[in-house]
Design a protein around this motif. Structure first.
Motif, short mmCIF file in Angstrom:
data_model
loop_
_atom_site.label_atom_id
_atom_site.label_comp_id
_atom_site.label_asym_id
_atom_site.label_seq_id
_atom_site.Cartn_x
_atom_site.Cartn_y
_atom_site.Cartn_z
N VAL A 1 66.13 57.24 21.80
CA VAL A 1 64.81 57.53 22.37
C VAL A 1 63.71 57.22 21.36
O VAL A 1 62.69 56.60 21.70
N ARG A 2 63.92 57.63 20.11
CA ARG A 2 62.91 57.38 19.08
C ARG A 2 62.79 55.88 18.76
O ARG A 2 61.70 55.40 18.43
N ALA A 3 63.90 55.16 18.88
CA ALA A 3 63.87 53.72 18.60
C ALA A 3 63.00 52.97 19.61
O ALA A 3 62.33 51.99 19.27
N ILE A 4 62.99 53.44 20.86
CA ILE A 4 62.22 52.75 21.92
C ILE A 4 60.79 53.26 21.99
O ILE A 4 59.89 52.58 22.51
N ASP A 5 60.54 54.44 21.48
CA ASP A 5 59.26 55.12 21.68
C ASP A 5 58.07 54.40 21.05
O ASP A 5 56.95 54.46 21.56
N SER A 6 58.27 53.71 19.96
CA SER A 6 57.14 53.04 19.29
C SER A 6 56.79 51.74 20.02
O SER A 6 57.64 51.12 20.67
N PRO A 7 55.53 51.29 19.94
CA PRO A 7 55.07 50.11 20.68
C PRO A 7 55.84 48.84 20.30
O PRO A 7 56.32 48.68 19.18
N PHE A 8 55.93 47.93 21.26
CA PHE A 8 56.57 46.63 21.06
C PHE A 8 55.49 45.56 20.95
O PHE A 8 54.57 45.51 21.78
N SER A 9 55.63 44.71 19.96
CA SER A 9 54.70 43.59 19.80
C SER A 9 55.32 42.36 20.45
O SER A 9 56.20 41.71 19.89
N VAL A 10 54.88 42.07 21.67
CA VAL A 10 55.35 40.89 22.41
C VAL A 10 54.14 39.98 22.57
O VAL A 10 53.29 40.20 23.43
N ASP A 11 54.05 39.00 21.69
CA ASP A 11 52.87 38.15 21.59
C ASP A 11 52.41 37.66 22.96
O ASP A 11 53.21 37.14 23.74
N PRO A 12 51.15 37.84 23.33
CA PRO A 12 50.05 38.38 22.51
C PRO A 12 49.74 39.84 22.85
O PRO A 12 48.62 40.28 22.64
N TYR A 13 50.74 40.56 23.39
CA TYR A 13 50.46 41.91 23.89
C TYR A 13 51.12 42.97 23.00
O TYR A 13 52.11 42.71 22.32
N GLU A 14 50.58 44.16 23.08
CA GLU A 14 51.18 45.34 22.47
C GLU A 14 51.63 46.22 23.63
O GLU A 14 50.81 46.79 24.35
N LEU A 15 52.93 46.32 23.84
CA LEU A 15 53.48 46.96 25.03
C LEU A 15 54.15 48.27 24.67
O LEU A 15 54.77 48.40 23.61
N VAL A 16 54.04 49.23 25.59
CA VAL A 16 54.65 50.55 25.38
C VAL A 16 55.55 50.87 26.57
O VAL A 16 55.10 50.88 27.71
N VAL A 17 56.81 51.12 26.29
CA VAL A 17 57.75 51.64 27.29
C VAL A 17 58.55 52.75 26.61
O VAL A 17 58.60 52.83 25.38
N THR A 18 59.17 53.59 27.41
CA THR A 18 60.05 54.62 26.88
C THR A 18 61.38 54.52 27.60
O THR A 18 61.56 53.68 28.48
N VAL A 19 62.32 55.38 27.23
CA VAL A 19 63.64 55.31 27.84
C VAL A 19 64.08 56.71 28.28
O VAL A 19 63.85 57.70 27.59
N SER A 20 64.68 56.76 29.46
CA SER A 20 65.27 58.00 29.98
C SER A 20 66.78 57.83 29.94
O SER A 20 67.31 56.83 30.43
N ILE A 21 67.48 58.82 29.37
CA ILE A 21 68.91 58.72 29.15
C ILE A 21 69.64 59.86 29.82
O ILE A 21 69.21 61.01 29.75
N GLY A 22 70.74 59.52 30.49
CA GLY A 22 71.65 60.53 31.04
C GLY A 22 73.00 60.39 30.37
O GLY A 22 73.51 59.28 30.20
#
Length: 692
Positions: free
Chosen positions: A364-385
């Motif tokens: 969860v912490r690994a995905i929580d920080s923003p992703f730099s996908v040129d030219p955007y700064e993208l934010v997604v999170t993850v739900s785990i079961g």
């Protein structure tokens, strides 16, 4: 004693035959060692015959080269016996060097047997000479010839074994070995010939085979046999090399096909097929060894919004980046698989719940920080079961289902986290699954309905048309709105047949209203992203219009701004094709996406619909008022009509009318109702007064 002289040409020919016989031996050894079964036996027999004839021919030509100024004759049977000895010795040599190993304890006895065979061949051939009195032998030269034969056999067997396989780097070594072996074999022969001394009184018998004309014949036959054998061997070696190359290419192709069949093409992770196999293996191992493992079902939060806003190319790059981050915390025995869309499943050995919780938290912490996908700064999170074996399931299906249920629970309680499976979660998951199963039957059971929300000419009428809104008359849950089931339809692909049904039913109903006299009414139909991307969309729309005999301009297809910008060039092409046929296009939810004004100018739309989010908190000095004013001004510049939806108060109605909106739509003016309710509304005094 008679002084023996030699024909130098025949001596040279004998050396050539010896060298060619040695080179043939090297090739035959490779063919025997590289073959199996019947093919190996055929090469052993054929190679032994050719090699034996070559060695014998060298010996016989060497004897014919001896010139004692008298006629010499040979006993046929003994001559044939010497040839047979040469052939048997050659077969033995080929058999010896065709094994996988040639250790010293095998090499030395083998060299002794082969050397003895060559000596026997030579002196048997010499015995075929019909002379009286017999030949006098010089024991020193005889011993020397035997030593040469044994040494030559030892060297020949070792070189043949080492150089038996065809390879570019040993080509020169093979030629050098053939020269060495040929010279050694010829040296043994001429040492043996040196040991033979003929008394002056020797008489040659003139019956039997006369040797005066045999030299050329034996040379030609021997060289031909060796050349043919060598040519066949080389052609077979080349064919085998080609076959090996093709087999290698086929094996590589099979590996690539297996990779494609068992792995996701985008992320290179295992796919569902490979995951199910690994899961079955993990269950068997856990049952056998008493170990535990966790199955984590992961789904990205907010990925669909990114995909819709920035397009599939950016979405694919984000999935690759997510994969790299998910792999970082993983150690030991695990399988991380992508089973579709933004869903990942992790199968990992754990010692207990605490171990699984620690790993899930790290993911969860690994995905929580923003992703730099040129030219955007993208934010997604993850739900785990998380489902633990064997506590949360005994079979692979139970484990997958329960992990999925736990993941949906995580999404419902806030996302961006993890939860272990609890039996109570199955209630929600089973309800979700049952709803999905019911949706498959909804079209066949005629459970889908259309409600129609009127669109009014600003400020309050008359009615200019309707927007068709989908409803589901569920047999147990009653009337369901799209927010309950539309996401399921998109996930399963049912949105395509459902969307086609909506277009057809809306056209049918509009035709009925036209027949009743409301020919100025139009019908707006929403298109989902998946439906808009279907190659058959244009034909589907035109076929419905033709079926219900509707003028194309009476149908308005509403495409959200996000859908239109997903693939702008393709959107322009599809909408242009539709508008050329007379169908109108509307850009829905305008202002919520990331439109390019360049593409907006190119889109052949007739109207913009202002999203209800801007209308909801509309007031004269609000930011929403500024945005709406800008949208209206932009639309007028582009000669587009403006429709404002979500009008619920008179203040909103007056403000939007003052700004210049052409049409208004909302609960203040008219709620979505059934077709029957529309007809009843049409007969009301108020509607008649407003001329509908």
């Amino acid at each position: 004693m008679l002084v023996s002289q030699y024909n130098h040409i025949l001596v040279v020919i004998s050396f050539v035959v010896a060298i060619l016989a040695a080179y043939t031996a090297l090739n035959m050894a490779g063919r025997v060692a590289g073959s199996q079964g019947i093919a190996a036996r055929i090469w052993l027999a054929g190679g032994g015959v050719a090699m034996g004839i070559g060695i014998w021919a060298m010996h016989f030509i060497g004897m014919l080269a001896m010139d004692l100024a008298m006629s010499m004759s040979y006993d046929v049977a003994i001559t044939a016996l010497s040839m047979a000895i040469a052939i048997v010795s050659s077969m033995f040599a080929l058999w010896l060097v065709s094994g996988e190993q040639l250790r010293l304890r095998r090499l030395l006895p083998g060299a002794f047997v082969m050397g003895t065979g060559i000596v026997a061949m030579h002196y048997t051939g010499m015995a075929a000479l019909e002379v009286s009195p017999g030949i006098v032998w010089d024991k020193t030269w005889v011993a020397l010839s035997v030593i040469i034969a044994l040494a030559a056999s030892l060297v020949a067997l070792w070189l043949t074994f080492r150089l038996r396989y065809e390879a570019a780097q040993v080509a020169l070594m093979r030629l050098g070995a053939a020269l060495t072996m040929g010279i050694a074999i010829a040296g043994m022969h001429y040492a043996g010939m040196k040991a033979a001394q003929f008394p002056v009184t020797t008489h040659m018998h003139h019956h039997g085979i006369n040797g005066s004309w045999l030299a050329v014949l034996v040379s030609v036959v021997a060289l031909s046999i060796l050349a043919i054998t060598l040519l066949v061997s080389m052609l077979d070696a080349r064919l085998q090399a080609r076959t090996t190359l093709l087999a290698s290419s086929l094996a590589e192709a099979n590996r690539e096909l297996a990779q494609l069949a068992l792995h996701d093409t985008l992320t290179r992770l295992p796919n569902r097929i490979l995951l199910e196999d690994r899961l079955s293996q993990a269950i068997n191992k856990a049952d056998r060894e008493g170990t535990h493992f966790a199955l984590m079902f992961m789904d990205l939060d907010g990925f669909k919004a990114v995909n819709d806003a920035y397009g599939h190319v950016t979405g694919d790059k984000l999935l690759v980046a997510v994969t790299k981050r998910l792999l970082l915390p993983l150690k030991g025995q695990y399988t991380l698989a992508r089973i579709g869309g933004d869903e990942f499943v992790l199968l990992v050995e754990v010692s207990g719940p605490d171990d699984a919780a620690s790993l899930a938290n790290a993911l969860v912490r690994a995905i929580d920080s923003p992703f730099s996908v040129d030219p955007y700064e993208l934010v997604v999170t993850v739900s785990i079961g998380i489902a633990l074996y064997p506590h949360d399931g005994k079979t692979d299906r139970e484990m997958m289902f329960n992990a999925d249920a736990a993941m949906y629970h995580t999404k419902h309680v806030g996302r961006n986290g993890y939860h272990f499976f609890q039996p109570s979660m199955n209630t929600l998951a089973q309800t979700h699954l049952q709803l999905m199963n019911d949706l498959w039957m909804a079209v066949e059971r005629d459970e889908l309905r259309l409600h129609y929300q009127p669109k009014f000419h600003a400020p309050a009428g008359p009615i200019l048309g309707f927007e068709a809104l989908l409803r589901w008359e569920h047999p147990k849950q009653g009337l369901l709105t799209p927010d309950v089931f539309l996401q399921l339809a998109e996930k399963t692909g049912l949105i395509i047949p459902i969307g086609n049904w909506v277009i057809n039913e809306a056209c049918r109903q509009l035709r009925a209203w036209h027949i009743q006299g409301h020919t100025n009414w139009s019908m707006a139909v929403n298109l989902s992203t998946l439906q808009f991307e279907q190659p058959s969309l244009v034909n589907t729309v035109l076929d419905c219009l033709a079926l219900h005999q509707l003028p194309p301009e009476s149908l308005i297809l509403e495409v959200t701004e996000t859908t239109a910008m997903n693939n702008p060039d393709e959107s322009v092409r599809v909408l242009t094709e539709l508008t050329n046929a007379g169908v109108k296009a509307s850009i829905d939810d305008f202002g919520t996406g990331y439109s390019s004004l360049l593409y907006l100018k190119r889109l052949p739309a007739c109207e913009l619909k202002i999203d209800r989010a801007f209308v909801k908190d509309l007031s004269g000095e609000s930011d929403d008022a500024t945005i709406v004013s800008a949208i209206v001004a932009l639309a007028k510049t582009l000669n587009l009509k403006v429709v404002a939806e979500g009008v619920e108060t008179e203040a909103q109605q007056a403000f939007l009318t003052e700004l210049g909106c052409n049409m208004l739509q909302g609960y203040l003016l008219g709620k979505p109702v059934s077709a029957q309710a529309v007809e009843e509304l049409c007969h009301s005094p108020e509607m008649v007064k407003n001329k509908l």
